[in-house]
Design an enzyme around this catalytic site. Sequence first.
Site, PDB file in Angstrom:
ATOM      1  N   ASP A  33       0.823  -1.216   0.000  1.00 32.50           N
ATOM      2  CA  ASP A  33       0.000   0.000   0.000  1.00 32.50           C
ATOM      3  C   ASP A  33       0.858   1.268   0.000  1.00 32.50           C
ATOM      4  O   ASP A  33       1.977   1.272   0.526  1.00 32.50           O
ATOM      5  CB  ASP A  33      -0.904  -0.011   1.247  1.00 32.50           C
ATOM      6  CG  ASP A  33      -2.029   1.002   1.130  1.00 32.50           C
ATOM      7  OD1 ASP A  33      -2.296   1.488   0.018  1.00 32.50           O
ATOM      8  OD2 ASP A  33      -2.638   1.314   2.168  1.00 32.50           O
ATOM      9  N   ASN A  81     -10.752  -2.888  -5.709  1.00 37.62           N
ATOM     10  CA  ASN A  81      -9.980  -1.973  -6.572  1.00 37.62           C
ATOM     11  C   ASN A  81     -10.705  -1.664  -7.894  1.00 37.62           C
ATOM     12  O   ASN A  81     -10.341  -0.710  -8.594  1.00 37.62           O
ATOM     13  CB  ASN A  81      -8.576  -2.529  -6.862  1.00 37.62           C
ATOM     14  CG  ASN A  81      -7.643  -2.436  -5.669  1.00 37.62           C
ATOM     15  OD1 ASN A  81      -6.724  -3.232  -5.515  1.00 37.62           O
ATOM     16  ND2 ASN A  81      -7.863  -1.439  -4.793  1.00 37.62           N
TER      17      ASN A  81
END
Length: 255
Positions: A33, A81
Amino acid sequence: MPRFLRRLFSNQEATHAKKETRSVPCHVAIIMDGNGRWAAQRKLPRTAGHQAGIVALRRTIKHANEMGIGILTVYAFSTENWKRPKPEVDFLLRLPHEFLKSDLGDLHKKNVKVTMIGFMEGLPLHTRNAVSEAVGVTANNTGMVLNFALNYGSRDEIIAAVQSIAQKAVDGEVKPALIDEQTMASHLFTAALPDPDLLIRPSGEIRLSNFLLWQLAYTELWFTDVNWPDFDREHLEEAISAYRNRDRRFGGIKF
Ligand code: FPP
């Protein structure tokens, strides 16, 4: 330094040294991330962050392999996502192909076995082809397992497992009263893998983001503020060192 403090420190060092001899975690999972923030800090487009994320992935695979980690699972694209703008989704889903085109030969030479967890059928053909080729080419390798979580979401994984077990119960293949942890575990994407020993999440976020919710029940968690593109050997070593000093009791007690 006063004598009592010196004694305290040397005791701590002795304890530390003793724990440092413990082996590395077998299975390390990483939520890669912070690519977007890394790019924003440099006034670059988000795609530049993802490109830098590939470089960080490449060096982390190398370091993990050198350190003797058995399985490295990386969260590359989640079922959530898809909510991103289409150009970013398209870009992210081209990354496996881009990465494997340049790195598959080297991974194979290093005896790395590539595997994937996630909903393969939801991915574009070019992503599926790239992953299938890598999985096929490295299928008989016996070294580190590099496991890509792609189009992966833990809640959907658990739902799919429950549906499959329920269907087996309806068909008389499974007795509901005998369904146990092993039944569930064997219906998850990770059926062939042990649970992660250590989860690493860079970027300062302290949450699991629908990643391996069943499998992380007794995993040691380690967070760092460093964004994924800046993640380097020292951070992996720090995480492993912290892991070695954890007391893993799995709900029991030490005698
Ligand atoms: C999360 O950062 C990262 C991703 C959704 C993509 C991860 C992909 C890579 C690290 C590239 C390597 C991948 C492969 C398959 C070779 P973010 O974009 O959410 O960052 P932000 O939270 O700072 O916006």
